[in-house]
Design a protein around this motif. Structure first.
Motif, PDB file in Angstrom:
ATOM      1  N   GLN A   1       6.883  -4.497  -5.448  1.00 46.74           N
ATOM      2  CA  GLN A   1       7.127  -3.088  -5.156  1.00 46.74           C
ATOM      3  C   GLN A   1       7.804  -2.405  -6.351  1.00 46.74           C
ATOM      4  O   GLN A   1       7.420  -1.302  -6.740  1.00 46.74           O
TER       5      GLN A   1
ATOM      6  N   ILE B   1      -1.460   5.921 -13.360  1.00 49.01           N
ATOM      7  CA  ILE B   1      -1.269   4.979 -12.257  1.00 49.01           C
ATOM      8  C   ILE B   1      -1.840   3.602 -12.589  1.00 49.01           C
ATOM      9  O   ILE B   1      -1.384   2.596 -12.054  1.00 49.01           O
TER      10      ILE B   1
ATOM     11  N   LYS C   1       0.394  11.463 -10.244  1.00 52.46           N
ATOM     12  CA  LYS C   1      -0.958  12.034 -10.117  1.00 52.46           C
ATOM     13  C   LYS C   1      -1.410  12.886 -11.295  1.00 52.46           C
ATOM     14  O   LYS C   1      -2.586  12.902 -11.626  1.00 52.46           O
TER      15      LYS C   1
ATOM     16  N   ILE D   1       0.839  -1.204   0.000  1.00 50.37           N
ATOM     17  CA  ILE D   1       0.000   0.000   0.000  1.00 50.37           C
ATOM     18  C   ILE D   1       0.873   1.253   0.000  1.00 50.37           C
ATOM     19  O   ILE D   1       0.559   2.247  -0.673  1.00 50.37           O
ATOM     20  N   LYS D   2       1.987   1.213   0.721  1.00 56.85           N
ATOM     21  CA  LYS D   2       2.920   2.355   0.714  1.00 56.85           C
ATOM     22  C   LYS D   2       3.416   2.623  -0.709  1.00 56.85           C
ATOM     23  O   LYS D   2       3.470   3.780  -1.145  1.00 56.85           O
ATOM     24  N   CYS D   3       3.748   1.572  -1.443  1.00 58.77           N
ATOM     25  CA  CYS D   3       4.210   1.730  -2.832  1.00 58.77           C
ATOM     26  C   CYS D   3       3.107   2.266  -3.729  1.00 58.77           C
ATOM     27  O   CYS D   3       3.365   3.130  -4.567  1.00 58.77           O
ATOM     28  N   VAL D   4       1.907   1.727  -3.581  1.00 55.67           N
ATOM     29  CA  VAL D   4       0.787   2.195  -4.401  1.00 55.67           C
ATOM     30  C   VAL D   4       0.573   3.681  -4.152  1.00 55.67           C
ATOM     31  O   VAL D   4       0.417   4.467  -5.095  1.00 55.67           O
ATOM     32  N   ASN D   5       0.574   4.080  -2.893  1.00 52.62           N
ATOM     33  CA  ASN D   5       0.375   5.487  -2.554  1.00 52.62           C
ATOM     34  C   ASN D   5       1.500   6.354  -3.112  1.00 52.62           C
ATOM     35  O   ASN D   5       1.251   7.406  -3.706  1.00 52.62           O
ATOM     36  N   PHE D   6       2.739   5.929  -2.932  1.00 48.57           N
ATOM     37  CA  PHE D   6       3.899   6.677  -3.433  1.00 48.57           C
ATOM     38  C   PHE D   6       3.782   6.866  -4.949  1.00 48.57           C
ATOM     39  O   PHE D   6       3.930   7.983  -5.458  1.00 48.57           O
TER      40      PHE D   6
ATOM     41  N   ALA E   1       1.101   6.610  -6.832  1.00 46.51           N
ATOM     42  CA  ALA E   1      -0.081   7.424  -7.167  1.00 46.51           C
ATOM     43  C   ALA E   1       0.218   8.907  -7.003  1.00 46.51           C
ATOM     44  O   ALA E   1      -0.165   9.723  -7.848  1.00 46.51           O
ATOM     45  N   VAL E   2       0.902   9.261  -5.941  1.00 49.77           N
ATOM     46  CA  VAL E   2       1.262  10.668  -5.713  1.00 49.77           C
ATOM     47  C   VAL E   2       2.220  11.139  -6.807  1.00 49.77           C
ATOM     48  O   VAL E   2       2.052  12.217  -7.383  1.00 49.77           O
TER      49      VAL E   2
END
Length: 184
Positions: free
Chosen positions: A61, A39, A26, A15-20, A22-23
């Motif tokens: 990752q 994304i 973006k 989830i940390k990788c997905v968020n990173f 995505a940001v």
């Protein structure tokens, strides 16, 4: 109990990788007529790896992060700090040097695929499969049929250097290559 904690740590790392990613991606869009959010690509590449049976967290990752250094303001050092040297190293192996012209980058992908780590080859196979399926689904704006066919031919040369690492991914790629009459 230990397995549950380990599963939670793996989930948190993904989830940390997905968020990173995505940001970082973006404001980017794919080149298809629908301008799909970018994304979708790294998430789709990671999903293809899961679908193929890959369970190696670092590979998943790296798949999620594989275009961050190449296509965003992310540095290799930032990935080392956030995700460790193994993940950053896999990403580095699949990252093109944008200081080189397009033809040289494409030539180097063919050459470098042969000596890449197994982990990088898996990411590269999934990336090519995702891109080829996407290309088949929808031609990017401004691309001719000839350019699409050239991309399939070039992708087959990159894939040739990655073979022997995923029966599933290679089988799916081969189906596309046969359909598009690519010389293997």
């Amino acid at each position: 109990m230990a397995d549950n904690c380990e599963s939670e740590a793996v989930l948190a790392a993904v989830i940390k990788c997905v968020n990173f990613a995505a940001v970082k991606h973006k404001d980017q869009r794919r080149k298809d007529p629908e301008q799909t959010p970018y994304i979708n690509h790294p998430v789709g590449v990671a999903y293809l790896l899961v679908e193929s049976g890959v369970k190696d967290l670092a590979v998943l990752q790296a798949a999620l992060l594989h275009d961050t250094v190449e296509d965003t303001e992310t540095s290799h050092e930032e990935l080392v700090v956030e995700f460790g040297p193994k993940v950053a190293g896999i990403v580095a192996e699949v990252t093109d040097d944008k200081n080189l012209d397009k033809e040289e980058r494409k030539r180097l992908q063919i050459i470098n695929a042969r000596s890449a780590s197994r982990e990088a080859k898996l990411v590269k196979l999934a990336d090519k499969l995702y891109n080829l399926r996407d290309l088949e689904r929808s031609v990017p704006q401004g691309w001719t049929q000839e350019r699409v066919e050239e991309y399939f031919q070039w992708a087959a040369k990159v894939v040739a250097g990655c073979r022997g690492n995923s029966e599933f991914l290679e089988g799916e790629l081969d189906k596309l290559f046969v359909k598009w009459k690519v010389n293997l």
